[in-house]
Design a protein around this motif. Structure first.
Motif, PDB file in Angstrom:
ATOM      1  N   VAL A   1       0.822  -1.216   0.000  1.00 34.84           N
ATOM      2  CA  VAL A   1       0.000   0.000   0.000  1.00 34.84           C
ATOM      3  C   VAL A   1       0.856   1.266   0.000  1.00 34.84           C
ATOM      4  N   ARG A   2       2.114   1.152  -0.374  1.00 35.46           N
ATOM      5  CA  ARG A   2       3.029   2.300  -0.363  1.00 35.46           C
ATOM      6  C   ARG A   2       2.529   3.399  -1.289  1.00 35.46           C
ATOM      7  N   PRO A   3       2.919   4.654  -1.008  1.00 36.20           N
ATOM      8  CA  PRO A   3       2.458   5.780  -1.828  1.00 36.20           C
ATOM      9  C   PRO A   3       3.016   5.755  -3.255  1.00 36.20           C
ATOM     10  N   ILE A   4       2.417   6.541  -4.106  1.00 31.80           N
ATOM     11  CA  ILE A   4       2.803   6.608  -5.516  1.00 31.80           C
ATOM     12  C   ILE A   4       4.266   6.996  -5.677  1.00 31.80           C
ATOM     13  N   VAL A   5       4.748   7.958  -4.895  1.00 34.54           N
ATOM     14  CA  VAL A   5       6.144   8.384  -5.019  1.00 34.54           C
ATOM     15  C   VAL A   5       7.086   7.197  -4.805  1.00 34.54           C
ATOM     16  N   CYS A   6       6.721   6.291  -3.933  1.00 31.56           N
ATOM     17  CA  CYS A   6       7.533   5.099  -3.683  1.00 31.56           C
ATOM     18  C   CYS A   6       7.407   4.100  -4.836  1.00 31.56           C
ATOM     19  N   ARG A   7       6.241   4.021  -5.418  1.00 33.90           N
ATOM     20  CA  ARG A   7       6.023   3.094  -6.532  1.00 33.90           C
ATOM     21  C   ARG A   7       6.751   3.528  -7.800  1.00 33.90           C
ATOM     22  N   THR A   8       6.958   4.829  -7.961  1.00 34.37           N
ATOM     23  CA  THR A   8       7.556   5.314  -9.202  1.00 34.37           C
ATOM     24  C   THR A   8       9.078   5.367  -9.159  1.00 34.37           C
ATOM     25  N   CYS A   9       9.676   5.291  -7.982  1.00 27.32           N
ATOM     26  CA  CYS A   9      11.135   5.259  -7.882  1.00 27.32           C
ATOM     27  C   CYS A   9      11.599   3.876  -8.330  1.00 27.32           C
ATOM     28  N   MET A  10      12.422   3.843  -9.354  1.00 33.28           N
ATOM     29  CA  MET A  10      12.874   2.588  -9.938  1.00 33.28           C
ATOM     30  C   MET A  10      14.382   2.393  -9.753  1.00 33.28           C
ATOM     31  N   PRO A  11      14.819   1.151  -9.584  1.00 31.22           N
ATOM     32  CA  PRO A  11      16.254   0.884  -9.454  1.00 31.22           C
ATOM     33  C   PRO A  11      17.026   1.464 -10.633  1.00 31.22           C
ATOM     34  N   GLY A  12      18.027   2.281 -10.315  1.00 33.38           N
ATOM     35  CA  GLY A  12      18.883   2.848 -11.345  1.00 33.38           C
ATOM     36  C   GLY A  12      18.370   4.130 -11.969  1.00 33.38           C
ATOM     37  N   ASP A  13      17.173   4.605 -11.583  1.00 32.72           N
ATOM     38  CA  ASP A  13      16.698   5.862 -12.170  1.00 32.72           C
ATOM     39  C   ASP A  13      17.398   7.037 -11.479  1.00 32.72           C
ATOM     40  N   GLU A  14      17.107   8.246 -11.914  1.00 33.09           N
ATOM     41  CA  GLU A  14      17.786   9.432 -11.410  1.00 33.09           C
ATOM     42  C   GLU A  14      17.657   9.581  -9.895  1.00 33.09           C
ATOM     43  N   GLU A  15      16.458   9.353  -9.358  1.00 29.11           N
ATOM     44  CA  GLU A  15      16.239   9.480  -7.924  1.00 29.11           C
ATOM     45  C   GLU A  15      17.016   8.418  -7.157  1.00 29.11           C
ATOM     46  N   CYS A  16      17.027   7.211  -7.669  1.00 23.76           N
ATOM     47  CA  CYS A  16      17.768   6.111  -7.054  1.00 23.76           C
ATOM     48  C   CYS A  16      19.254   6.446  -6.983  1.00 23.76           C
ATOM     49  N   LEU A  17      19.816   6.856  -8.093  1.00 27.60           N
ATOM     50  CA  LEU A  17      21.248   7.158  -8.143  1.00 27.60           C
ATOM     51  C   LEU A  17      21.604   8.320  -7.220  1.00 27.60           C
ATOM     52  N   MET A  18      20.740   9.331  -7.145  1.00 35.31           N
ATOM     53  CA  MET A  18      20.964  10.480  -6.284  1.00 35.31           C
ATOM     54  C   MET A  18      20.961  10.039  -4.805  1.00 35.31           C
ATOM     55  N   ALA A  19      20.000   9.212  -4.426  1.00 30.28           N
ATOM     56  CA  ALA A  19      19.902   8.742  -3.043  1.00 30.28           C
ATOM     57  C   ALA A  19      21.093   7.867  -2.682  1.00 30.28           C
ATOM     58  N   ARG A  20      21.487   6.983  -3.581  1.00 30.97           N
ATOM     59  CA  ARG A  20      22.648   6.122  -3.324  1.00 30.97           C
ATOM     60  C   ARG A  20      23.925   6.942  -3.176  1.00 30.97           C
ATOM     61  N   GLU A  21      24.076   7.941  -4.013  1.00 33.66           N
ATOM     62  CA  GLU A  21      25.264   8.798  -3.943  1.00 33.66           C
ATOM     63  C   GLU A  21      25.319   9.507  -2.583  1.00 33.66           C
ATOM     64  N   ARG A  22      24.187  10.041  -2.153  1.00 30.49           N
ATOM     65  CA  ARG A  22      24.152  10.784  -0.886  1.00 30.49           C
ATOM     66  C   ARG A  22      24.450   9.878   0.305  1.00 30.49           C
ATOM     67  N   LEU A  23      23.865   8.693   0.327  1.00 34.58           N
ATOM     68  CA  LEU A  23      24.017   7.830   1.492  1.00 34.58           C
ATOM     69  C   LEU A  23      25.272   6.976   1.485  1.00 34.58           C
ATOM     70  N   PHE A  24      25.688   6.541   0.312  1.00 35.26           N
ATOM     71  CA  PHE A  24      26.800   5.592   0.243  1.00 35.26           C
ATOM     72  C   PHE A  24      28.037   6.167  -0.413  1.00 35.26           C
ATOM     73  N   GLY A  25      27.941   7.387  -0.958  1.00 37.69           N
ATOM     74  CA  GLY A  25      29.091   7.997  -1.600  1.00 37.69           C
ATOM     75  C   GLY A  25      29.304   7.570  -3.031  1.00 37.69           C
ATOM     76  N   SER A  26      28.488   6.648  -3.519  1.00 40.60           N
ATOM     77  CA  SER A  26      28.547   6.256  -4.931  1.00 40.60           C
ATOM     78  C   SER A  26      27.226   5.620  -5.302  1.00 40.60           C
ATOM     79  N   ALA A  27      26.927   5.628  -6.568  1.00 39.25           N
ATOM     80  CA  ALA A  27      25.668   5.053  -7.047  1.00 39.25           C
ATOM     81  C   ALA A  27      25.783   3.552  -7.227  1.00 39.25           C
TER      82      ALA A  27
END
Length: 104
Positions: A77-103
């Motif tokens: 039942v997750r929200p739409i914003v969660c459903r639209t984030c896809m592995p490897g898309d721009e949002e994914c890569l940005m979040a990985r970079e911020r948290l882990f230092g690399s995508a």
């Protein structure tokens, strides 16, 4: 093959969780119907009712350890914003970079 597609092949969301711990402002409700919002358990909804409740930047529905093993307590039942984030898309890569230092 695009970067997002090739990246998605290498990214396992259940061993990451970066998108769910990127920003308390990110998991906002936008296009959900009232019926969809009613299915999200109240303990996971922000006090202003505008999105998911977060502690620091991490969504409270995210269980587990970032970068190791995670899962969404409300995946079905997750929200739409969660459903639209896809592995490897721009949002994914940005979040990985911020948290882990690399995508990667």
């Amino acid at each position: 093959m695009t970067t997002a597609i090739s990246a998605a092949q290498n990214f396992d969301c259940q061993s990451c969780g970066a998108c769910c711990a990127y920003s308390a402002d990110w998991p906002r409700f936008s296009l959900e119907t009232e019926a969809e919002l009613d299915r999200i358990p109240a303990q996971f909804v922000a006090s202003d009712l505008g999105g998911m409740r977060c502690v620091n930047d991490r969504c409270t529905a995210l269980a587990g350890t970032l970068g190791k093993s995670v899962g969404c307590a409300i995946y079905a039942v997750r929200p739409i914003v969660c459903r639209t984030c896809m592995p490897g898309d721009e949002e994914c890569l940005m979040a990985r970079e911020r948290l882990f230092g690399s995508a990667a």
